[in-house]
Design a protein around this motif. Structure first.
Motif, PDB file in Angstrom:
ATOM      1  N   THR A  80       0.832  -1.205   0.000  1.00  0.00           N
ATOM      2  CA  THR A  80       0.000   0.000   0.000  1.00  0.00           C
ATOM      3  C   THR A  80       0.865   1.254   0.000  1.00  0.00           C
ATOM      4  OG1 THR A  80      -1.771  -1.160   1.180  1.00  0.00           O
ATOM      5  CG2 THR A  80      -1.811   1.245   1.241  1.00  0.00           C
ATOM      6  N   LYS A  81       1.932   1.254   0.801  1.00  0.00           N
ATOM      7  CA  LYS A  81       2.829   2.415   0.862  1.00  0.00           C
ATOM      8  C   LYS A  81       3.542   2.649  -0.472  1.00  0.00           C
ATOM      9  CE  LYS A  81       3.696   2.019   5.830  1.00  0.00           C
ATOM     10  NZ  LYS A  81       4.701   1.690   6.893  1.00  0.00           N
ATOM     11  N   LEU A  82       3.712   1.588  -1.254  1.00  0.00           N
ATOM     12  CA  LEU A  82       4.345   1.723  -2.567  1.00  0.00           C
ATOM     13  C   LEU A  82       3.305   1.907  -3.671  1.00  0.00           C
ATOM     14  CD1 LEU A  82       7.180  -0.988  -2.353  1.00  0.00           C
ATOM     15  CD2 LEU A  82       7.348   1.479  -1.979  1.00  0.00           C
ATOM     16  N   ASP A  83       2.069   2.280  -3.262  1.00  0.00           N
ATOM     17  CA  ASP A  83       0.978   2.567  -4.195  1.00  0.00           C
ATOM     18  C   ASP A  83       0.575   1.345  -5.019  1.00  0.00           C
ATOM     19  OD1 ASP A  83       0.909   5.284  -3.394  1.00  0.00           O
ATOM     20  OD2 ASP A  83       2.566   5.749  -4.762  1.00  0.00           O
ATOM     21  N   GLY A  84       0.769   0.166  -4.446  1.00  0.00           N
ATOM     22  CA  GLY A  84       0.322  -1.051  -5.109  1.00  0.00           C
ATOM     23  C   GLY A  84      -1.024  -1.501  -4.570  1.00  0.00           C
ATOM     24  N   ASP A  85      -1.522  -2.583  -5.108  1.00  0.00           N
ATOM     25  CA  ASP A  85      -2.799  -3.144  -4.681  1.00  0.00           C
ATOM     26  C   ASP A  85      -2.546  -4.144  -3.564  1.00  0.00           C
ATOM     27  OD1 ASP A  85      -5.231  -4.303  -4.308  1.00  0.00           O
ATOM     28  OD2 ASP A  85      -5.450  -5.084  -6.354  1.00  0.00           O
ATOM     29  N   PRO A  86      -2.953  -3.838  -2.320  1.00  0.00           N
ATOM     30  CA  PRO A  86      -2.635  -4.741  -1.198  1.00  0.00           C
ATOM     31  C   PRO A  86      -3.275  -6.118  -1.335  1.00  0.00           C
ATOM     32  CG  PRO A  86      -4.216  -3.069  -0.521  1.00  0.00           C
ATOM     33  CD  PRO A  86      -3.730  -2.673  -1.876  1.00  0.00           C
ATOM     34  N   GLU A  87      -4.389  -6.214  -2.059  1.00  0.00           N
ATOM     35  CA  GLU A  87      -5.063  -7.493  -2.166  1.00  0.00           C
ATOM     36  C   GLU A  87      -4.317  -8.476  -3.065  1.00  0.00           C
ATOM     37  OE1 GLU A  87      -9.291  -7.887  -2.141  1.00  0.00           O
ATOM     38  OE2 GLU A  87      -9.549  -5.715  -1.905  1.00  0.00           O
ATOM     39  N   LYS A  88      -3.240  -8.007  -3.714  1.00  0.00           N
ATOM     40  CA  LYS A  88      -2.398  -8.941  -4.454  1.00  0.00           C
ATOM     41  C   LYS A  88      -1.556  -9.795  -3.509  1.00  0.00           C
ATOM     42  CE  LYS A  88      -2.105  -6.696  -8.933  1.00  0.00           C
ATOM     43  NZ  LYS A  88      -1.215  -6.193 -10.004  1.00  0.00           N
TER      44      LYS A  88
END
Length: 872
Positions: A87-95
């Motif tokens: 999340t902090k790296l602007d990714g999708d946490p649900e991955k």
């Protein structure tokens, strides 16, 4: 607790093509019974199973196997923290989510707090739930937050036995395609399923978490050692005697990192439960896998445990068509192996192993003399260094209003504990029949001895009761106390205060006897310095005798109330007696009844309420669940590898340092760094629980790293969880010394001997050193799984070159070490170590594959996965 993943559908295109055109696949050199792997890939390339190619000049197998067992709370904590990092790296946490259906079995949290009473099971389960409610709520959150995750509640049994009796397919049937069952798990005893013909082995917990997210496993192609069994076992020996003999033999042969396949006519004389017991102990002799190909006995076992007739039909038909079905009496089917060793089963005698390692086998006829020689021997694997004038020390004490006496070798713990032996009806019924005869002769077990029975599944209790032996076991104190890994993992619970006081007063070498697979120092109980592995019947026998200082062939096991001397031979059951009872009472309906309700056995679990948010809300006040600092400051940018400059040695260790020495799982000592941390947060000693139960809190686990009271540090020349802070000369707890070094910005190193990291596949044995600031370990050799875990945490495993040791190089450990790491790295390359004394020598970096080097460049495998998951 462990988590099992099941890949039941295609996951996408293959990662690699199989083998380049015209090349012979290296898998063919394993044995002809592994040839199915490549044939399978050529037929169904869309399924991940096993892909191979030449990788930087090395033969490497890339594996994405069909089942995976993974550690429970640590895995879910890591996943929750990885979601935050993505999340902090602007990714999708649900991955950050298991890509396959996952079953988590809670089987390591119950302790033997109550025993010898009919309500012991219920009381222990209630206390387990009260202690671990916070952990269980967290796991329930995980089952909601992560797709494909199902929880098998506490009270169900040990995952390995549940797998053997219920989960294992042997052959999968997927949309008309048939392919062999296989398994990779974080628990090192995953290999137990090899006894049923399912190829399986344990990996590092950290590595398996990455596999859950879709990352393949890499490993150097192993050699396969053939272990030929022939001859006929004596009617009085048990499968435990065979496995302890095999364990000592193969540890001497040297099979670390190798596969072992059993063959020969002797295999046909072993039941599947016997084979599973041998395969379970695979980590104790160091092999990667211990494989028994499927034969008629395997199919009969599947039938006995309630598998459906149509399933048995396609299993048999497929394996025969694929050339994988064995007739052990047909020498024409014997594979070609890298090396062949053999054992005549007729030479096996009743035996135990100990007092500190599972490979140190002792014939029962020599137990008394061996223990007495250990008393005076120098401190080590076979020595306690007790002065000769104290060998006969005895201490009287009071228990329940009566006076008793303890001496060296007195048995204070006798546990028939799960995992290795309780899956085997022959040894369990053997223990029951021995108990029945002992009761008939009027024998008993002294009341202060902590006796317990913790089966690996409810099936065991079922057939013990139906066969009429359970009442006799209960009368001797072996009441069912729980379904889980208890005494063997160190969850043996407290001993009576008067017993502990007597042991302490006399500085006694008290004994524990257990039917588990590990007896490492400090693991079973802090007050039992000698611990012996034994078959379940022998556990009861030593409990009756009350001491390991007995020669059963010459001395009576006890004198009954009538004054008659009773010998062990008077109550010992034969294999024929045991098999007759087994044929009558171990039947398919038992297995079906137990496993039909496996997910419904715990009402308190079923009623537990937990949040369902996708990101976990961490409680800063929690002493059980804490967001780990592994990913603090992680950025998308790849760090540049740097040489280690002027490192101090935190610990100077010897041979066979186990993961229990590095990261104990048992009780938290009241004078430890972890205890101080918990006390500062308002907890009392009775609330400390165990290290195993607090694996979700990095602050506790970092303080528990190298906190085993039996750790032998050469800096101190004694056993203690302490070290010397070299700049000042102060003796400190290991954690406190590491904190001082950390405040000074100094990197740390550990020196060790052979077999570093043997024992459990404990991820905290790598995570803990990482948190202490240890940048590298320099050892003579590593156990396979622990080396993998070190790599997974970005800790460099360094290995002396052949012929070099700390002693031969004159290393005291008080030097400062610089490890020169070049910018361009290759697998297993040698690098220079420079000392502040001016000396230089070379060591090998044990990054065995290019994939492992990739993980190192990222600072660890989980860091790699976070960056990977944040890219899309």
């Amino acid at each position: 607790m462990v988590l099992s993943l099941k890949c039941l559908r295609p996951l996408g295109p293959p990662l690699l093509s199989c083998c380049p055109a015209g090349e012979v696949c290296p898998i063919y050199f394993l044995s002809k019974y592994f040839q199915f792997i490549c044939r399978f890939i050529k037929l169904i390339s869309v399924m991940y199973f096993c892909l191979c190619r030449t990788w930087s000049g090395q033969l490497v197998t890339i594996v994405f196997l069909l089942d995976i067992f993974v550690s429970g709370v640590p895995a879910v904590v890591d996943f929750a923290a990885m979601r935050d990092a993505v999340t902090k790296l602007d990714g999708d946490p649900e991955k950050i989510n298991p890509v396959c259906p996952a079953d988590l079995v809670i089987d390591h949290s119950i302790q033997v707090d109550f025993n010898r009473k009919s309500d012991s099971l219920q009381k222990n389960q209630d206390l387990e739930f009260d202690r671990n409610r916070e952990r269980f709520q967290f796991l329930k959150w995980g089952s909601k937050a992560f797709k494909n995750m199902r929880i098998i509640p506490p009270g169900s049994g040990i995952v390995h036995q549940v797998n053997l009796e219920y989960l294992a397919r042997v052959v999968f049937n997927y949309d008309g395609f048939f392919y062999p069952d296989s398994l990779v798990g974080t628990d090192s005893h995953t290999t137990m399923i090899d006894g049923l013909g399912v190829l399986g082995w344990g990996v590092g917990g950290i590595e398996a978490e990455a596999v859950m997210l879709g990352q393949p496993i890499s490993m150097v192609l192993p050699e396969v050692v053939g272990y030929k069994l022939h001859g006929t076992p004596d009617k009085l020996i048990t499968s435990t005697d065979i496995v302890l003999t095999v364990t000592k033999h193969l540890r001497q042969v040297g099979v670390v990192g190798k596969f072992v396949e059993f063959f020969g006519p002797g295999v046909a004389q072993l039941s599947i439960a016997d084979r599973a017991t041998i395969a379970n102990m695979c980590p104790e002799y160091g092999a990667t896998a211990a494989f028994f190909p499927v034969d008629d006995i395997s199919v009969k076992y599947l039938e006995q445990t309630g598998r459906e007739p149509e399933t048995l039909a396609y299993i048999t038909k497929y394996l025969k068509a694929a050339g994988m079905f064995r007739d052990y009496n047909n020498i024409a089917q014997d594979p070609d192996f890298t090396q062949v060793v053999q054992l005549d089963l007729g030479t096996v005698v009743p035996c135990c192993s100990g007092p500190k390692r599972p490979q140190d086998r002792i014939p029962v006829s020599e137990m008394k003399t061996d223990f007495e020689s250990c008393l005076g021997a120098k401190q080590g694997f076979k020595g306690f260094q007790v002065a000769p004038e104290h060998h006969s020390t005895t201490v009287p004490f009071q228990f329940s209003g009566k006076e008793y006496t303890l001496g060296h070798g007195s048995v204070v713990i006798a546990a028939i504990t799960s995992c290795t032996n309780t899956s085997n009806p022959s040894v369990m019924l053997g223990a029951g029949l021995l108990a029945k005869k002992a009761i008939e002769y009027g024998l008993s077990v002294k009341p202060y001895i902590k006796t317990s029975l913790s089966p690996g599944s409810g099936v065991v209790t079922y057939y013990l009761k139906k066969s009429g032996v359970m009442d006799c076991m209960s009368q001797l104190g072996f009441e069912v106390v729980g379904y889980g890994c208890m005494t063997c993992i160190g969850n043996s619970g407290p001993l009576p205060d008067s017993v502990v006081e007597a042991i302490t007063k006399g500085d006694l070498v008290a004994a524990g006897v257990l039917s588990g697979n590990r007896n490492f120092e400090g693991r079973v109980h802090p007050n039992t310095r000698a611990n012996y592995l034994a078959s379940p019947p022998l556990v009861i026998a030593y409990a009756i005798a009350g001491t390991v200082r007995i020669d059963f062939e010459k001395e009576p096991i006890a004198v009954n109330l009538e004054g008659r001397q009773i010998f062990l031979r008077d109550i010992w059951p034969t294999r024929d007696e045991i098999q007759a009872v087994e044929r009558t009472f171990v039947i398919p309906s038992m297995f079906k009844e137990v496993y039909d309700k496996i997910e419904k056995v715990n009402d308190r679990w079923n009623s537990l309420v937990a949040p369902s948010d996708k990101l976990y809300t961490w409680d800063d006040k929690s002493t059980y669940i804490k967001s780990p600092p592994f990913f603090d400051g992680l950025t998308r940018k790849l760090p540049t590898p740097e040489s280690i400059k002027d490192a101090y040695v935190l610990l100077n260790l010897g041979d066979s340092v186990t993961t229990d020495h590095i990261s104990p799982a048992g009780n938290i000592a009241r004078n430890s760094a972890a205890a101080r941390y918990l006390t500062e947060r308002g907890l009392t000693p009775r609330e400390y629980n165990s290290y195993g139960s607090r694996r979700g809190n990095d602050a506790v686990m970092a303080r528990g790293t190298f906190a085993n009271i039996r750790l032998f540090n050469k800096f101190l020349d004694k056993q203690a969880p302490q070290t010397i802070h070299l700049p000042t000369g102060d003796t400190l707890d290991v954690f406190d010394a590491a904190e001082r070094y950390k405040r000074s910005g100094v990197p740390l190193l550990v020196l060790a001997g052979k077999e570093y990291g043997s024992g459990s596949s404990r991820d905290w044995a790598a995570k803990g050193p990482f948190l202490l600031g240890i940048k590298a370990v320099l050892a003579e050799s590593y156990e396979r799984i622990h080396r993998s875990n070190l790599v997974g945490m970005g800790v460099i495993p360094l290995e002396y070159l052949p012929g070099d040791t700390a002693a031969s190089l004159g290393l005291s450990g008080r030097e400062r070490y610089s490890i020169i790491i070049p910018q361009q790295l290759t697998p297993r390359m040698t690098v220079d170590v420079e000392l502040d004394t001016g000396m230089t020598f070379k060591v090998r970096m044990r990054f065995d594959t290019d994939v492992e080097l990739t993980y190192f460049h990222h600072g660890g495998i989980l860091n790699y996965m976070i960056r990977k998951m944040s890219q899309y």
